[in-house]
Design a protein around this motif. Structure first.
Motif, PDB file in Angstrom:
ATOM      1  N   ALA A  16       0.822  -1.227   0.000  1.00  0.00           N
ATOM      2  CA  ALA A  16       0.000   0.000   0.000  1.00  0.00           C
ATOM      3  C   ALA A  16       0.850   1.270   0.000  1.00  0.00           C
ATOM      4  CB  ALA A  16      -0.957  -0.005   1.193  1.00  0.00           C
ATOM      5  N   GLY A  17       2.143   1.113  -0.211  1.00  0.00           N
ATOM      6  CA  GLY A  17       3.026   2.282  -0.238  1.00  0.00           C
ATOM      7  C   GLY A  17       3.016   3.017  -1.570  1.00  0.00           C
ATOM      8  N   GLY A  18       2.263   2.518  -2.530  1.00  0.00           N
ATOM      9  CA  GLY A  18       2.198   3.178  -3.833  1.00  0.00           C
ATOM     10  C   GLY A  18       1.257   2.429  -4.754  1.00  0.00           C
ATOM     11  N   GLY A  19       1.115   2.929  -5.973  1.00  0.00           N
ATOM     12  CA  GLY A  19       0.390   2.223  -7.029  1.00  0.00           C
ATOM     13  C   GLY A  19      -1.012   1.765  -6.659  1.00  0.00           C
ATOM     14  N   ALA A 195       6.213   2.556 -14.488  1.00  0.00           N
ATOM     15  CA  ALA A 195       6.730   3.895 -14.822  1.00  0.00           C
ATOM     16  C   ALA A 195       8.040   3.868 -15.618  1.00  0.00           C
ATOM     17  CB  ALA A 195       6.881   4.733 -13.553  1.00  0.00           C
ATOM     18  N   PRO A 196       8.983   2.982 -15.259  1.00  0.00           N
ATOM     19  CA  PRO A 196      10.237   2.993 -16.027  1.00  0.00           C
ATOM     20  C   PRO A 196      10.004   2.689 -17.507  1.00  0.00           C
ATOM     21  CG  PRO A 196      10.474   1.685 -14.020  1.00  0.00           C
ATOM     22  CD  PRO A 196       9.026   2.037 -14.138  1.00  0.00           C
ATOM     23  N   LEU A 197       9.053   1.828 -17.814  1.00  0.00           N
ATOM     24  CA  LEU A 197       8.734   1.519 -19.214  1.00  0.00           C
ATOM     25  C   LEU A 197       8.000   2.685 -19.862  1.00  0.00           C
ATOM     26  CD1 LEU A 197       7.404  -2.164 -19.061  1.00  0.00           C
ATOM     27  CD2 LEU A 197       9.583  -1.371 -19.994  1.00  0.00           C
ATOM     28  N   ALA A 198       6.989   3.183 -19.154  1.00  0.00           N
ATOM     29  CA  ALA A 198       6.120   4.222 -19.731  1.00  0.00           C
ATOM     30  C   ALA A 198       6.864   5.535 -19.940  1.00  0.00           C
ATOM     31  CB  ALA A 198       4.911   4.437 -18.827  1.00  0.00           C
ATOM     32  N   ALA A 199       7.997   5.701 -19.253  1.00  0.00           N
ATOM     33  CA  ALA A 199       8.767   6.941 -19.387  1.00  0.00           C
ATOM     34  C   ALA A 199       9.362   7.079 -20.787  1.00  0.00           C
ATOM     35  CB  ALA A 199       9.879   6.975 -18.335  1.00  0.00           C
ATOM     36  N   GLU A 201       8.936   7.179 -24.626  1.00  0.00           N
ATOM     37  CA  GLU A 201       7.781   7.534 -25.455  1.00  0.00           C
ATOM     38  C   GLU A 201       7.344   6.396 -26.387  1.00  0.00           C
ATOM     39  OE1 GLU A 201       6.419  11.039 -28.463  1.00  0.00           O
ATOM     40  OE2 GLU A 201       8.133  11.446 -27.160  1.00  0.00           O
ATOM     41  N   GLU A 202       8.342   5.748 -27.004  1.00  0.00           N
ATOM     42  CA  GLU A 202       8.018   4.645 -27.919  1.00  0.00           C
ATOM     43  C   GLU A 202       7.366   3.497 -27.165  1.00  0.00           C
ATOM     44  OE1 GLU A 202       8.065   4.555 -31.312  1.00  0.00           O
ATOM     45  OE2 GLU A 202       8.385   6.674 -30.852  1.00  0.00           O
ATOM     46  N   MET A 203       7.941   3.206 -25.994  1.00  0.00           N
ATOM     47  CA  MET A 203       7.415   2.105 -25.173  1.00  0.00           C
ATOM     48  C   MET A 203       6.007   2.430 -24.672  1.00  0.00           C
ATOM     49  SD  MET A 203       7.894  -0.877 -24.075  1.00  0.00           S
ATOM     50  CE  MET A 203       9.610  -1.291 -24.296  1.00  0.00           C
ATOM     51  N   ARG A 204       5.800   3.697 -24.338  1.00  0.00           N
ATOM     52  CA  ARG A 204       4.468   4.126 -23.871  1.00  0.00           C
ATOM     53  C   ARG A 204       3.418   3.876 -24.967  1.00  0.00           C
ATOM     54  NH1 ARG A 204       1.666   6.810 -19.548  1.00  0.00           N
ATOM     55  NH2 ARG A 204      -0.437   6.797 -20.341  1.00  0.00           N
ATOM     56  N   LYS A 205       3.807   4.205 -26.204  1.00  0.00           N
ATOM     57  CA  LYS A 205       2.878   3.982 -27.327  1.00  0.00           C
ATOM     58  C   LYS A 205       2.578   2.496 -27.462  1.00  0.00           C
ATOM     59  CE  LYS A 205       3.944   7.965 -30.214  1.00  0.00           C
ATOM     60  NZ  LYS A 205       5.062   8.417 -31.041  1.00  0.00           N
ATOM     61  N   LEU A 206       3.630   1.678 -27.271  1.00  0.00           N
ATOM     62  CA  LEU A 206       3.456   0.233 -27.376  1.00  0.00           C
ATOM     63  C   LEU A 206       2.525  -0.275 -26.266  1.00  0.00           C
ATOM     64  CD1 LEU A 206       4.416  -2.382 -28.840  1.00  0.00           C
ATOM     65  CD2 LEU A 206       6.196  -2.559 -27.085  1.00  0.00           C
ATOM     66  N   LEU A 207       2.756   0.224 -25.032  1.00  0.00           N
ATOM     67  CA  LEU A 207       1.909  -0.195 -23.898  1.00  0.00           C
ATOM     68  C   LEU A 207       0.454   0.194 -24.156  1.00  0.00           C
ATOM     69  CD1 LEU A 207       4.151   0.770 -20.832  1.00  0.00           C
ATOM     70  CD2 LEU A 207       3.603  -1.533 -21.618  1.00  0.00           C
ATOM     71  N   ASP A 208       0.245   1.425 -24.613  1.00  0.00           N
ATOM     72  CA  ASP A 208      -1.122   1.881 -24.897  1.00  0.00           C
ATOM     73  C   ASP A 208      -1.769   1.001 -25.973  1.00  0.00           C
ATOM     74  OD1 ASP A 208      -0.943   3.906 -23.049  1.00  0.00           O
ATOM     75  OD2 ASP A 208      -0.527   5.493 -24.499  1.00  0.00           O
ATOM     76  N   SER A 209      -0.947   0.620 -26.953  1.00  0.00           N
ATOM     77  CA  SER A 209      -1.510  -0.128 -28.087  1.00  0.00           C
ATOM     78  C   SER A 209      -1.799  -1.593 -27.720  1.00  0.00           C
ATOM     79  CB  SER A 209      -0.552  -0.078 -29.277  1.00  0.00           C
ATOM     80  OG  SER A 209       0.574  -0.901 -29.004  1.00  0.00           O
ATOM     81  N   MET A 210      -1.260  -2.055 -26.569  1.00  0.00           N
ATOM     82  CA  MET A 210      -1.520  -3.440 -26.155  1.00  0.00           C
ATOM     83  C   MET A 210      -2.956  -3.619 -25.655  1.00  0.00           C
ATOM     84  SD  MET A 210       2.029  -4.158 -24.123  1.00  0.00           S
ATOM     85  CE  MET A 210       1.446  -5.580 -23.220  1.00  0.00           C
ATOM     86  N   THR A 211      -3.623  -2.490 -25.414  1.00  0.00           N
ATOM     87  CA  THR A 211      -4.979  -2.527 -24.869  1.00  0.00           C
ATOM     88  C   THR A 211      -5.969  -2.022 -25.920  1.00  0.00           C
ATOM     89  OG1 THR A 211      -4.118  -2.131 -22.666  1.00  0.00           O
ATOM     90  CG2 THR A 211      -6.427  -1.622 -23.001  1.00  0.00           C
ATOM     91  N   PRO A 212      -7.020  -2.798 -26.214  1.00  0.00           N
ATOM     92  CA  PRO A 212      -8.013  -2.339 -27.201  1.00  0.00           C
ATOM     93  C   PRO A 212      -8.576  -0.956 -26.884  1.00  0.00           C
ATOM     94  CG  PRO A 212      -8.329  -4.646 -26.766  1.00  0.00           C
ATOM     95  CD  PRO A 212      -7.258  -4.185 -25.806  1.00  0.00           C
TER      96      PRO A 212
END
Ligand code: NAP
Length: 251
Positions: A16-19, A195-199, A201-212
């Motif tokens: 419960a210290g985060g996320g 957060a380390p992945l989403a930081a 930009e390319e990876m963030r786009k990939l993460l977003d695109s993994m979800t319909p």
């Protein structure tokens, strides 16, 4: 955020210290429950308590590494000592060894210890208190990787599948004792873990695109489901792994 009318009730949240854990601790407090905030991260845990108190709620921090049986016992005892009972438990602490080789002995052992043994130890201690009280509700954090395969992460995949198994076991074992046991299976959620992945930009786009739905989920979107699963509104729901993933596993 919905208020589920939990005045006088007591909730325990690990990690419960985060996320997701922090968001859920805040959501329990919003519904009126007193919250035992637990984490290995004392700074994050103290921040969560401060946030709950600032919103007018009641909370207390107890440090706990969920992979250690003596610490889990002390955490559950602290909730009862401080607040007099234990109604809801969210066994959420977990690690994702992103980038590490989970076939390494040490990495594998750590995954098992935190993600799977940790949930078992928590359920074991919490159920004792809840049985003596005549009931309660437990929610465990699995993942979509608890339902479908992940070629990169044998440890994460196996432990999160294991959490679904433990959840089904607990639901059957304690059904007549009035304890409901469910799991949440989040998709990709924006938290310090990702957060380390989403930081990037390319990876963030990939993460977003993994979800319909085209975006990462938010911690509140998991928290709302956990509090609902614990509430009387879900009184006939047990043994269920609830997928909250924006459609990622629909295919
Ligand atoms: P997070 O932001 O990293 O929060 C997890 C918390 O658990 C951290 O405060 C962490 O402390 C703590 N923790 C780590 N090891 C612990 C231990 N041995 N005992 C007690 N606490 C420990 O992660 P999150 O994204 O909120 O994840 C919460 C849960 O959701 C995890 O079980 C995770 O596997 C699951 N999940 C997350 C996602 C996602 O996309 N974010 C998706 C599916 C499932 P430190 O900060 O010191 O590490």
């Amino acid at each position: 955020m919905i208020n589920y009318g939990m005045n006088g009730k007591v909730a325990l949240v690990t990690g419960a210290g985060g996320g997701i854990g922090r968001a859920t601790a805040l959501a329990f407090a919003h519904s009126g429950a007193s919250v035992l905030v637990s984490d290995v991260n004392a700074t994050g845990g103290a921040e969560t308590v401060t946030m709950i108190e600032a919103a007018g709620g009641k909370a207390l921090f107890q440090a706990c590494d969920v992979s250690q049986g003596d610490q889990v016992k002390a955490m559950v005892a602290k909730a009862v000592e401080a607040f007099g009972r234990l109604d809801y438990a969210f066994n959420n602490a977990g690690i994702n060894n992103m980038g590490a080789n989970e076939y390494d002995d040490d990495v594998w052992a750590k995954s098992l210890g935190v993600n799977l043994t940790g949930v078992m130890l928590c359920m074991r201690e919490e159920s004792e208190v809840m049985m003596a009280q005549g009931g309660g509700a437990i929610v465990n954090t699995s993942s979509i990787n608890g339902l479908v395969g992940n070629p990169a992460q044998p440890g994460y995949t196996a432990t999160k599948h294991g959490v679904v198994g433990l959840t089904r076991h607990g639901a059957l074992r304690w059904a007549k004792a009035g304890i409901r046991v469910n799991a949440v299976c989040p998709g990709v959620i924006e938290t310090p873990m990702t957060a380390p992945l989403a930081a990037n930009e390319e990876m963030r786009k990939l993460l977003d695109s993994m979800t319909p739905m085209g975006r990462m989920g938010q911690a509140d979107e998991i928290a709302n489901a956990v509090v609902w699963l614990c509430s009387d509104a879900a009184s006939f729901v047990t043994g269920h792994p609830l997928v909250i993933d924006g459609g990622a596993t629909v295919f």
